[in-house]
Design a protein around this motif. Structure first.
Motif, PDB file in Angstrom:
ATOM      1  N   GLY A  51     -18.897 -62.036  24.760  1.00  0.00           N
ATOM      2  CA  GLY A  51     -17.901 -61.855  23.702  1.00  0.00           C
ATOM      3  C   GLY A  51     -18.237 -62.760  22.531  1.00  0.00           C
ATOM      4  N   PHE A  59     -12.620 -64.060  17.058  1.00  0.00           N
ATOM      5  CA  PHE A  59     -11.437 -63.313  16.609  1.00  0.00           C
ATOM      6  C   PHE A  59     -10.149 -64.091  16.815  1.00  0.00           C
ATOM      7  N   GLN A  84     -19.543 -57.065  23.844  1.00  0.00           N
ATOM      8  CA  GLN A  84     -18.483 -56.566  22.960  1.00  0.00           C
ATOM      9  C   GLN A  84     -18.845 -56.873  21.509  1.00  0.00           C
ATOM     10  N   LEU A  98     -15.441 -72.029  26.679  1.00  0.00           N
ATOM     11  CA  LEU A  98     -15.029 -73.354  26.198  1.00  0.00           C
ATOM     12  C   LEU A  98     -13.758 -73.817  26.877  1.00  0.00           C
ATOM     13  N   ARG A 116     -19.672 -75.432  25.796  1.00  0.00           N
ATOM     14  CA  ARG A 116     -20.235 -74.590  24.740  1.00  0.00           C
ATOM     15  C   ARG A 116     -21.343 -73.711  25.310  1.00  0.00           C
TER      16      ARG A 116
HETATM   17  N1  APR Z   1     -18.968 -71.325  23.811  1.00  0.00           N
HETATM   18  C1  APR Z   1     -18.289 -70.625  24.781  1.00  0.00           C
HETATM   19  N2  APR Z   1     -17.127 -69.987  24.547  1.00  0.00           N
HETATM   20  C2  APR Z   1     -16.605 -70.047  23.303  1.00  0.00           C
HETATM   21  C3  APR Z   1     -17.240 -70.764  22.248  1.00  0.00           C
HETATM   22  C4  APR Z   1     -18.476 -71.429  22.556  1.00  0.00           C
HETATM   23  N3  APR Z   1     -19.157 -72.136  21.636  1.00  0.00           N
HETATM   24  N4  APR Z   1     -16.475 -70.657  21.134  1.00  0.00           N
HETATM   25  C5  APR Z   1     -15.414 -69.895  21.471  1.00  0.00           C
HETATM   26  N5  APR Z   1     -15.485 -69.526  22.772  1.00  0.00           N
HETATM   27  C6  APR Z   1     -14.568 -68.651  23.528  1.00  0.00           C
HETATM   28  C7  APR Z   1     -13.105 -68.865  23.233  1.00  0.00           C
HETATM   29  O1  APR Z   1     -12.554 -69.872  24.079  1.00  0.00           O
HETATM   30  C8  APR Z   1     -12.526 -67.485  23.533  1.00  0.00           C
HETATM   31  O2  APR Z   1     -12.166 -67.360  24.902  1.00  0.00           O
HETATM   32  O3  APR Z   1     -14.843 -67.334  23.108  1.00  0.00           O
HETATM   33  C9  APR Z   1     -13.680 -66.527  23.242  1.00  0.00           C
HETATM   34  C10 APR Z   1     -13.521 -65.703  21.976  1.00  0.00           C
HETATM   35  O4  APR Z   1     -12.466 -64.821  22.160  1.00  0.00           O
HETATM   36  P1  APR Z   1     -12.121 -63.685  21.074  1.00  0.00           P
HETATM   37  O5  APR Z   1     -12.118 -64.269  19.716  1.00  0.00           O
HETATM   38  O6  APR Z   1     -10.890 -63.002  21.527  1.00  0.00           O
HETATM   39  O7  APR Z   1     -13.395 -62.701  21.160  1.00  0.00           O
HETATM   40  P2  APR Z   1     -13.685 -61.526  22.208  1.00  0.00           P
HETATM   41  O8  APR Z   1     -13.132 -61.853  23.549  1.00  0.00           O
HETATM   42  O9  APR Z   1     -15.124 -61.219  22.101  1.00  0.00           O
HETATM   43  O10 APR Z   1     -12.847 -60.340  21.587  1.00  0.00           O
HETATM   44  C11 APR Z   1     -12.893 -59.089  22.227  1.00  0.00           C
HETATM   45  O11 APR Z   1     -11.610 -58.090  20.487  1.00  0.00           O
HETATM   46  O12 APR Z   1     -11.056 -57.747  18.279  1.00  0.00           O
HETATM   47  C12 APR Z   1     -11.771 -57.277  19.333  1.00  0.00           C
HETATM   48  O13 APR Z   1     -13.512 -55.784  19.184  1.00  0.00           O
HETATM   49  C13 APR Z   1     -13.239 -57.145  19.059  1.00  0.00           C
HETATM   50  O14 APR Z   1     -15.062 -57.309  20.606  1.00  0.00           O
HETATM   51  C14 APR Z   1     -13.885 -57.943  20.165  1.00  0.00           C
HETATM   52  C15 APR Z   1     -12.797 -57.973  21.220  1.00  0.00           C
END
Ligand code: APR
Length: 231
Positions: free
Chosen positions: A12, A24, A91, A201, A217
């Motif tokens: 993600g 996001f 994703q 994280l 990270r």
């Molecule tokens: N290392 C590991 N994890 C991280 C880091 C990092 N450096 N930085 C942020 N995170 C984690 C956060 O703790 C969070 O759980 O990444 C996650 C990001 O979550 P979202 O912003 O919700 O992204 P994602 O899960 O990919 O979203 C899913 O939502 O809007 C839609 O289509 C879009 O594909 C996307 C979907």
């Protein structure tokens, strides 16, 4: 210890955060700056295609300039060196897995591609898409970003579910577990008897469903985890 031959990895936005691409739902994330219903639904595109194109054009430019980080590189190494089978599902629409040399299944589409809303044809998107651009296959003025919007069906679900049902290990990296169907992959894998690990994280909405947790990270945790799988 159980033998690991087949691994499914879901990534993600968190895996690309250290490449400078905003997530996001973290503080100050994209959905704090824009309303989903304004830029990421088919209705939004019908209502105001110029606004939707501006949103994705800006993201396309950022993604084009971004470089993969150590986590993307480690997954590419795993995909080339692991003796068994690695299915990498993302994703993310940023193309950073491919820039690192991996091949990912893009369940939410790709910023680098355009889709014809009339005939379904896909082609390489220009750096900046414009309202009313013609489809090269059917000439309809209905080019849109090849992004799976809210309310639309993610791509390649049959292939992904098959891989989940036959894997020995499922790993989710940098995803908040708030968006289905990806949020449900851990349960699918568990029902098939797979081990499960979350790399993030912090706790996500789906943390409770994973057996193992690696906190930190992605650029640090993923290379270490990959080294262990390859040793
Ligand atoms: N290392 C590991 N994890 C991280 C880091 C990092 N450096 N930085 C942020 N995170 C984690 C956060 O703790 C969070 O759980 O990444 C996650 C990001 O979550 P979202 O912003 O919700 O992204 P994602 O899960 O990919 O979203 C899913 O939502 O809007 C839609 O289509 C879009 O594909 C996307 C979907």
């Amino acid at each position: 210890m159980r033998r690991i031959d087949r691994i499914v990895i879901l990534t993600g936005a968190g895996i690309s955060a250290e490449s400078g691409l905003g997530t996001f739902r973290d503080e100050g994330g994209l959905w704090a700056q824009h309303r989903i219903e304004d830029v990421a639904t088919p209705e939004a595109f019908m209502r105001d295609p110029a606004l939707v194109h501006r949103f994705y054009n800006a993201r396309r430019i950022q993604a084009t300039d971004a470089q993969p980080n150590a986590a993307h590189q480690a997954l590419a190494r795993l995909q080339s060196d692991f003796a068994g089978d690695i299915t990498l599902v993302t994703q993310n629409v940023d193309g950073l897995h491919e820039k690192a040399g991996a091949q990912a299944i893009h369940m939410h589409g790709e910023l680098s591609r355009a889709l014809c809303a009339t005939c379904g044809h896909r082609w390489d998107a220009p750096a900046e898409m414009e309202v009313g651009e013609a489809c090269p296959a059917c000439s309809a003025p209905s080019a849109r970003p090849d992004i799976v919007w809210f309310g639309e069906m993610p791509y390649h679900m049959d292939r992904i579910i098959d891989a989940l049902h036959t894997c020995d290990l499922f790993a989710a990296i940098g995803t908040s577990g708030q968006v289905y169907p990806a949020a449900g992959f851990v349960e699918e894998a568990r029902m098939a008897g797979a081990a499960t690990v979350e790399l993030n994280l912090r706790d996500s909405d789906m943390s409770h469903a994973f057996e193992d947790h690696i906190t930190g990270r992605a650029s640090k945790t993923v290379p270490t985890w990959v080294d262990r799988l390859l040793s």
